[in-house]
Write a protein that holds these residues in place. Structure first.
Motif, PDB file in Angstrom:
ATOM      1  N   MET A 135       0.825  -1.207   0.000  1.00 45.41           N
ATOM      2  CA  MET A 135       0.000   0.000   0.000  1.00 45.41           C
ATOM      3  C   MET A 135       0.860   1.257   0.000  1.00 45.41           C
ATOM      4  N   SER A 136       1.990   1.225   0.700  1.00 39.17           N
ATOM      5  CA  SER A 136       2.917   2.353   0.636  1.00 39.17           C
ATOM      6  C   SER A 136       3.431   2.531  -0.787  1.00 39.17           C
ATOM      7  N   LEU A 137       3.810   1.413  -1.405  1.00 33.08           N
ATOM      8  CA  LEU A 137       4.292   1.465  -2.786  1.00 33.08           C
ATOM      9  C   LEU A 137       3.197   1.925  -3.731  1.00 33.08           C
ATOM     10  N   GLN A 138       1.978   1.416  -3.532  1.00 33.50           N
ATOM     11  CA  GLN A 138       0.866   1.757  -4.422  1.00 33.50           C
ATOM     12  C   GLN A 138       0.534   3.244  -4.354  1.00 33.50           C
ATOM     13  N   GLY A 246       5.606  15.140  -2.833  1.00 34.06           N
ATOM     14  CA  GLY A 246       5.458  15.023  -1.383  1.00 34.06           C
ATOM     15  C   GLY A 246       4.576  13.845  -1.001  1.00 34.06           C
ATOM     16  N   SER A 247       3.503  13.647  -1.757  1.00 29.75           N
ATOM     17  CA  SER A 247       2.597  12.534  -1.481  1.00 29.75           C
ATOM     18  C   SER A 247       3.283  11.192  -1.681  1.00 29.75           C
ATOM     19  N   THR A 248       4.141  11.125  -2.703  1.00 30.15           N
ATOM     20  CA  THR A 248       4.909   9.902  -2.942  1.00 30.15           C
ATOM     21  C   THR A 248       5.758   9.553  -1.732  1.00 30.15           C
ATOM     22  N   ILE A 249       6.449  10.543  -1.210  1.00 30.00           N
ATOM     23  CA  ILE A 249       7.326  10.317  -0.057  1.00 30.00           C
ATOM     24  C   ILE A 249       6.496  10.031   1.199  1.00 30.00           C
ATOM     25  N   GLY A 250       5.380  10.744   1.359  1.00 33.01           N
ATOM     26  CA  GLY A 250       4.505  10.500   2.502  1.00 33.01           C
ATOM     27  C   GLY A 250       3.976   9.073   2.516  1.00 33.01           C
ATOM     28  N   ALA A 251       3.593   8.563   1.344  1.00 33.67           N
ATOM     29  CA  ALA A 251       3.099   7.192   1.254  1.00 33.67           C
ATOM     30  C   ALA A 251       4.191   6.188   1.596  1.00 33.67           C
ATOM     31  N   ILE A 252       5.413   6.460   1.147  1.00 38.71           N
ATOM     32  CA  ILE A 252       6.539   5.566   1.450  1.00 38.71           C
ATOM     33  C   ILE A 252       6.793   5.506   2.953  1.00 38.71           C
ATOM     34  N   PHE A 253       6.584   6.639   3.643  1.00 40.81           N
ATOM     35  CA  PHE A 253       6.837   6.697   5.074  1.00 40.81           C
ATOM     36  C   PHE A 253       5.783   5.958   5.889  1.00 40.81           C
ATOM     37  N   PHE A 254       4.653   5.609   5.267  1.00 35.98           N
ATOM     38  CA  PHE A 254       3.588   4.961   6.048  1.00 35.98           C
ATOM     39  C   PHE A 254       4.045   3.662   6.689  1.00 35.98           C
ATOM     40  N   SER A 255       4.699   2.796   5.922  1.00 33.42           N
ATOM     41  CA  SER A 255       5.092   1.488   6.445  1.00 33.42           C
ATOM     42  C   SER A 255       6.011   1.591   7.664  1.00 33.42           C
ATOM     43  N   MET A 305      -3.820   9.128   3.235  1.00 37.69           N
ATOM     44  CA  MET A 305      -4.630   8.266   2.387  1.00 37.69           C
ATOM     45  C   MET A 305      -4.156   6.814   2.459  1.00 37.69           C
ATOM     46  N   THR A 306      -2.858   6.593   2.535  1.00 38.90           N
ATOM     47  CA  THR A 306      -2.352   5.231   2.701  1.00 38.90           C
ATOM     48  C   THR A 306      -2.819   4.666   4.036  1.00 38.90           C
ATOM     49  N   MET A 308      -5.442   5.577   5.731  1.00 42.71           N
ATOM     50  CA  MET A 308      -6.894   5.398   5.730  1.00 42.71           C
ATOM     51  C   MET A 308      -7.300   4.056   5.128  1.00 42.71           C
ATOM     52  N   SER A 309      -6.721   3.728   3.973  1.00 41.10           N
ATOM     53  CA  SER A 309      -7.056   2.474   3.303  1.00 41.10           C
ATOM     54  C   SER A 309      -6.593   1.272   4.124  1.00 41.10           C
ATOM     55  N   ALA A 310      -5.380   1.349   4.670  1.00 44.00           N
ATOM     56  CA  ALA A 310      -4.863   0.243   5.483  1.00 44.00           C
ATOM     57  C   ALA A 310      -5.690   0.074   6.756  1.00 44.00           C
ATOM     58  N   TRP A 311      -6.106   1.176   7.340  1.00 47.45           N
ATOM     59  CA  TRP A 311      -6.945   1.160   8.542  1.00 47.45           C
ATOM     60  C   TRP A 311      -8.249   0.431   8.247  1.00 47.45           C
ATOM     61  N   MET A 312      -8.865   0.770   7.126  1.00 46.54           N
ATOM     62  CA  MET A 312     -10.108   0.126   6.724  1.00 46.54           C
ATOM     63  C   MET A 312      -9.918  -1.370   6.494  1.00 46.54           C
ATOM     64  N   LEU A 313      -8.878  -1.745   5.741  1.00 42.43           N
ATOM     65  CA  LEU A 313      -8.653  -3.158   5.429  1.00 42.43           C
ATOM     66  C   LEU A 313      -8.338  -3.977   6.680  1.00 42.43           C
ATOM     67  N   SER A 314      -7.787  -3.344   7.721  1.00 37.52           N
ATOM     68  CA  SER A 314      -7.451  -4.067   8.946  1.00 37.52           C
ATOM     69  C   SER A 314      -8.692  -4.569   9.673  1.00 37.52           C
ATOM     70  N   TYR A 315      -9.856  -3.994   9.366  1.00 36.76           N
ATOM     71  CA  TYR A 315     -11.108  -4.391  10.010  1.00 36.76           C
ATOM     72  C   TYR A 315     -11.978  -5.286   9.115  1.00 36.76           C
ATOM     73  N   THR A 316     -11.462  -5.735   7.964  1.00 29.42           N
ATOM     74  CA  THR A 316     -12.297  -6.471   7.023  1.00 29.42           C
ATOM     75  C   THR A 316     -11.752  -7.865   6.725  1.00 29.42           C
ATOM     76  N   ASN A 317     -12.676  -8.765   6.356  1.00 30.43           N
ATOM     77  CA  ASN A 317     -12.302 -10.044   5.785  1.00 30.43           C
ATOM     78  C   ASN A 317     -12.715 -10.055   4.316  1.00 30.43           C
ATOM     79  N   ILE A 318     -12.519 -11.174   3.644  1.00 34.05           N
ATOM     80  CA  ILE A 318     -12.751 -11.218   2.194  1.00 34.05           C
ATOM     81  C   ILE A 318     -14.208 -10.957   1.831  1.00 34.05           C
TER      82      ILE A 318
END
Length: 377
Positions: A135-138, A246-255, A305-306, A308-318
């Motif tokens: 997700m950071s890469l994406q 900046g957004s690219t670098i911010g996303a990389i820093f998420f992990s 945004m990274t 937010m999406s990871a937060w959401m996926l952490s509460y979901t199953n398939i």
């Protein structure tokens, strides 16, 4: 069982970048609309050109989620790219502003399908730390793509304002990639619930509020830079593109941030960074300093945004991912659509640059309250 190959990962990365085009490719063309269309509402219409796709995404995403769950993610992605190409490129030839606005609304349907499919597939294909890293890469890849398209759009705008709409024809390139490399994961976890939990709705609410504030950058910045400071489309595109660097670098820093902090703490940190960037825009007097403020705002956006999406996926199953992804997409884009309606009265009252300043100060106050609440726990 299909294996997630390098080509599958690359296809997902490019699908995310295509979603960025929904609002960004034509940003620098918007201030030129008033020269070609005679309407008393052209100032508002020009801003709606950027946010109208968000309205259709916000309204239709929950229903599109039902369609995607029924017909499959791969098939839905193909339909999404057909709509993306057809309606996104319509600005090349439509002669009436009303028809142009309608095409932007219909474009949103394709964008919604692509984003829902992309987000839910990340949840299907990856787990745990591997998911956070992808997700950071994406999101960094999406931001980098956004920078390229904004700069390209600025260059094309200086030639002729319609030309940026041609970048949506790139959607034709994604169709064979989806056919060859995207696959659906079978739902084997039959024991898991498909009902969404309360924390997910809290995340959806945060997504709406965050985007309503963050989207002041693409909806108001071009008017500030071009109308007040007299910048060209090329320079405006370069300044806005800096936010995607900046957004690219911010996303990389998420992990690495996620290894040390919780989702709520990262969200507050991202909002703090955004607020400092907005205040910076409000006090800048030299046009070249906008490169710095755009970078700061973008960094916060990529991180948020990274997260937010990871937060959401952490509460979901398939069984929950398509529905949860569709509702998060709906909330985020509803925030995008509401943004100009929230900020336009402020802009009309105090001017576009002061609007950045006042909104940034308000965010700083909210962040302080948020950190105090977290510290008490």
């Amino acid at each position: 069982m299909n294996r997630v190959t390098l080509f599958t990962k690359l296809t997902l990365l490019f699908m995310g970048s295509a979603a960025m085009l929904s609002n960004l490719a034509v940003t620098t063309a918007m201030p030129h609309l008033k020269q070609y269309f005679n309407s008393p509402f052209i100032e508002l219409y020009s801003r709606l050109m950027i946010t109208l796709p968000a309205l259709s995404i916000a309204l239709l995403s929950p229903f599109l989620g039902i369609y995607i769950a029924k017909f499959g993610k791969r098939n839905s992605a193909l339909v999404g790219f057909v709509l993306f190409t057809l309606f996104g490129s319509a600005g090349l030839y439509l002669a009436q502003i009303e028809a142009l606005l309608l095409s932007r609304f219909l474009l949103g349907i394709g964008i919604a399908v692509i984003m829902i499919v992309t987000t839910s597939l990340v949840g299907d294909y990856f787990e745990g730390e591997a998911r956070y890293k992808f997700m950071s890469l994406q999101n960094s890849f999406m931001a980098a793509g956004g920078a390229v398209f904004v700069i390209g759009g600025g260059v094309l705008t200086d030639i002729f304002w319609r030309l940026p709409f041609g970048v949506y024809l790139a959607g034709l390139l994604f169709i064979p990639a989806v056919i060859l490399h995207i696959f659906d994961v079978k739902k084997v976890e039959i024991h898991e619930s498909s009902k969404l939990t309360k924390p997910l709705y809290f995340i959806f609410g945060l997504g709406f509020l965050y985007m309503a504030i963050f989207f002041i950058l693409p909806t108001q910045m071009p008017f500030l830079i071009m109308d007040i400071y007299g910048a060209s489309g090329k320079l405006t595109g370069a300044i806005i593109a800096t936010s995607f660097v900046g957004s690219t670098i911010g996303a990389i820093f998420f992990s690495p941030f996620k290894a040390k902090f919780g989702f709520a703490q990262i969200f507050l940190l991202a909002v703090l960074i955004n607020s400092l960037g907005l205040v910076g825009v409000g006090i800048v007097k030299n046009i070249h300093f906008f490169f710095l403020t755009s970078f700061i705002i973008g960094f916060g956006g990529g991180l948020a945004m990274t997260n937010m999406s990871a937060w959401m996926l952490s509460y979901t199953n398939i069984h929950q991912r398509v529905k949860a992804s569709s509702l998060l997409v709906s909330a985020i884009f509803l925030g995008q659509f509401i943004s100009p309606f929230m900020t336009f009265p402020v802009v009309a009252k105090v001017g576009v640059q002061n609007a950045f300043l006042y909104i940034g100060i308000m965010l700083l106050f909210i962040v302080v309250l948020g950190f105090l609440r977290v510290l008490r726990k």
